[in-house]
Every structure is written in structure tokens, then in C-alpha cells.
Motif scaffolding. Structure first.
Motif, PDB file in Angstrom:
ATOM      1  N   UNK A  49       0.841  -1.085  -0.027  1.00  0.00           N
ATOM      2  CA  UNK A  49      -0.077  -0.005  -0.025  1.00  0.00           C
ATOM      3  C   UNK A  49       0.898   1.292  -0.014  1.00  0.00           C
ATOM      4  N   UNK A  50       0.230   2.302  -0.219  1.00  0.00           N
ATOM      5  CA  UNK A  50       0.948   3.650  -0.247  1.00  0.00           C
ATOM      6  C   UNK A  50       0.603   4.437   1.164  1.00  0.00           C
ATOM      7  N   UNK A  51       1.586   5.047   1.514  1.00  0.00           N
ATOM      8  CA  UNK A  51       0.980   6.028   2.666  1.00  0.00           C
ATOM      9  C   UNK A  51       0.319   7.208   2.381  1.00  0.00           C
ATOM     10  N   UNK A  52      -0.789   7.834   2.791  1.00  0.00           N
ATOM     11  CA  UNK A  52      -1.157   9.018   2.734  1.00  0.00           C
ATOM     12  C   UNK A  52      -0.201  10.049   3.044  1.00  0.00           C
ATOM     13  N   UNK A  53       0.353  10.978   2.064  1.00  0.00           N
ATOM     14  CA  UNK A  53       1.150  11.973   2.497  1.00  0.00           C
ATOM     15  C   UNK A  53       0.558  13.359   2.444  1.00  0.00           C
ATOM     16  N   UNK A  54      -0.518  13.732   2.388  1.00  0.00           N
ATOM     17  CA  UNK A  54      -1.214  15.072   2.444  1.00  0.00           C
ATOM     18  C   UNK A  54      -0.965  16.034   3.564  1.00  0.00           C
ATOM     19  N   UNK A  55      -0.808  15.261   4.960  1.00  0.00           N
ATOM     20  CA  UNK A  55      -0.309  16.017   6.093  1.00  0.00           C
ATOM     21  C   UNK A  55       0.958  16.319   6.080  1.00  0.00           C
TER      22      UNK A  55
END
Length: 85
Positions: A49-55
């Protein structure tokens, strides 16, 4: 701007690997797993999976806001005009 993944030696190396070796059913990034086994922990290499990087992205923008404003302010074409091109 430099795009190292588009450098000729990198592209040639990537294209020299046969397609069936790059993609293997049931394996996620088999070449990366083989190349980085040891220095990179197994749990990272096995992750699918990919990690959410928005923050992180917003935090980076906030921390570097003055530099970003200086870069954007120094553009010859205004940012709004650049979006129209």
C-alpha cells in the motif's frame, strides 16, 4: 529542473530488464525487493500500500512558505498565467 529517472543511463538500465522480470503476479515490486534486501527492512519491502502524504505535504509547504513565495514571486510569468498555457 533535473529528472534523474529520465537520464539516459537510468532509462537504458530499466529497459534492459525483461518485462516478465519487472512484473510478477503476486509480487509487489520484485526488483526493488531484490535490490534493497538488507539495507531496507523487510516490512517496508513487503508493503503493498502507499502511505497518505497529504499532512506531510501541507506541513512542508507551511514550513517553507516564505521560500515558496519568493520562488513563485520571481517567476517571469505569473502563476495564474502559467496555468492557462
Amino acid at each position: 529542473m533535473h529528472a534523474p529517472f529520465l537520464d539516459t543511463p537510468v532509462v537504458d538500465a530499466r529497459l534492459s530488464i525483461l518485462g516478465y522480470l519487472r512484473l510478477q503476479p503476486g509480487l509487489y515490486k520484485p526488483l526493488a525487493q531484490a535490490a534493497f534486501a538488507g539495507p531496507v527492512p523487510d516490512f517496508v519491502l513487503q508493503r503493498q500500500t502507499k502511505t497518505e502524504c497529504t499532512s506531510s505535504l501541507y506541513a512542508g509547504f507551511a514550513a517553507n512558505a516564505s521560500t515558496l513565495r519568493a520562488v513563485i514571486g520571481g517567476l517571469r510569468v505569473s502563476p495564474a498565467r502559467a496555468l492557462l498555457v
